[in-house]
Write an enzyme that holds these catalytic residues in place. Structure first.
Site: not given
Ligand code: UGA
Length: 359
Positions: A165, A218, A231, A234
């Protein structure tokens, strides 16, 4: 004076829908909206200064006539969800480079002002994040401030397809810049830094499928009593930006062409930088204070990245925008603190999905 016509490609996405809402309130622009869907802009459809065309903007021949009628072209349509970058990278490159390339060429040929949405992802990682030894851990935060025209763009290896991306977005920026220098294309490039707010993404199983971005992940956990998942622990950081602040910046760009053209702008809020763990904790605190009777998991859990995103995922460790250029040229400054964004957005999602689930 003739009213300016603005073509918003991707008008029913998160940013597009907020932008169209605001531009219509200004009452001085005529908006031509193009999107495959229209669920987030239903409220705009009756407006006399808005026309909506249900079309796939990736196929330029389908909407070239509409684009040609407009003075300004705002290009927002793209796959922009990290779960796709490593799982369907060819579609990601198609959506973020090959398809919008035609639009860039069209704007150059027909002398349209192109306002293109790029991404903060193109900055990739910090040097420290790739293990660079020349930056001391204790160095001041200034070294992390990413300047539009100065910062290096550090992506991971090709096999880490997370960067498909960012690489596609970066190449398109380079093409736009080159059309600007060689063909006098009038352009403005916006690099959004984690815009968040109401209407962002979806809740899996209710109004979408898959993995949304972190805010909706979340919210999903809070609404449905699941643990918030961090992940890789954090510790990675993001600087979150209120969608309302972001829209203010876009309006300032549109209304100040002499200051905004031929520029790349970071649009972000450096004061709202937080670790993802900190974000989870803040959202838990706000949710508990707003809805003390709801049963939630108050302790986030750590998961490996592969569990959520699959193979080939990689991450930015930190990205803080330098917004000096937007402050000086556009006279724009973000004002909404993270706590206020989260408070307002959590209430929005709770009301919205309570109604959606009851219907
Ligand atoms: C996003 C997307 O690439 C684009 O939408 C956008 O161009 C760009 O950032 C931007 O707005 O600047 P990212 O910030 O990684 O990328 O997107 P999120 O999915 O919101 O993830 C943020 C962080 O939270 C990541 O480190 C991710 O691993 C983590 N995360 C995500 C969790 O810890 N738990 C989750 O449940 C979801």
């Amino acid at each position: 004076m003739k009213m300016k016509k603005i073509c918003v490609i991707g008008c029913s996405g998160f940013i597009g829908s907020h932008l169209v809402d605001r531009l219509l309130k200004e009452n001085r622009f005529y908006i031509v909206g193009i999107d495959k869907a229209c669920d987030k802009i239903q409220q705009c459809i009756p407006h006399p200064l808005f026309e909506f065309h249900k079309k796939d903007a990736a196929v330029l021949s389908e909407c070239a006539d509409l684009v040609q009628q407009c003075d300004i072209v705002i290009s927002l349509a793209a796959i922009c969800n990290p779960v796709h970058y490593n799982t369907i990278p060819l579609e990601v490159i198609q959506s973020n480079f090959t398809a919008p390339l035609q639009l860039v060429q069209f704007c150059a040929a027909y002398d349209k002002w192109l306002i293109h949405f790029s991404t903060s992802e193109i900055y990739g990682k910090t040097i420290q994040g790739i293990g660079g030894s020349n930056i001391k851990k204790s160095a001041s935060s200034e070294i992390y401030l990413l300047g539009e025209d100065t910062a290096p763009l550090i992506l991971g290896p090709v096999s880490a397809q997370r960067w498909s991306y960012a690489a596609a977005k970066q190449l398109l920026e380079r093409v736009i810049f080159a059309y600007g220098t060689e063909n006098k294309l009038r352009y403005t490039i916006i690099r959004p830094f984690n815009f968040i707010g109401p209407r962002m993404d979806f809740i899996p199983g209710i109004d979408g499928e898959g993995v949304p971005r972190v805010l909706a992940c979340f919210i999903d956990a809070l609404l449905f009593g699941k643990p918030l998942q961090l992940v890789n622990g954090g510790s990675q950081k993001r600087a979150f930006t209120a969608i309302d602040d972001a829209i203010d910046a876009i309006v300032k760009i549109i209304t100040q062409p002499h200051r905004a053209q031929q520029q790349i702008f970071n649009i972000g809020n450096p004061d709202n930088e937080i670790t993802i763990r900190g974000l989870a904790e803040q959202m838990i605190t706000i949710y508990t204070s707003l809805y003390p009777d709801m049963k939630i998991h108050t302790t986030p859990i750590t998961i490996p990245a592969e569990q959520l995103y699959g193979k080939g995922y990689d991450d930015s460790d930190r990205r803080v925008p330098d917004i000096t250029k937007a402050q000086q040229l556009l006279k724009w400054k973000p004002t909404v603190p993270l706590y206020d964004i989260l408070y307002h957005t959590i209430r929005y999602y709770k009301d919205y999905y309570d109604k959606a689930c009851a219907a």
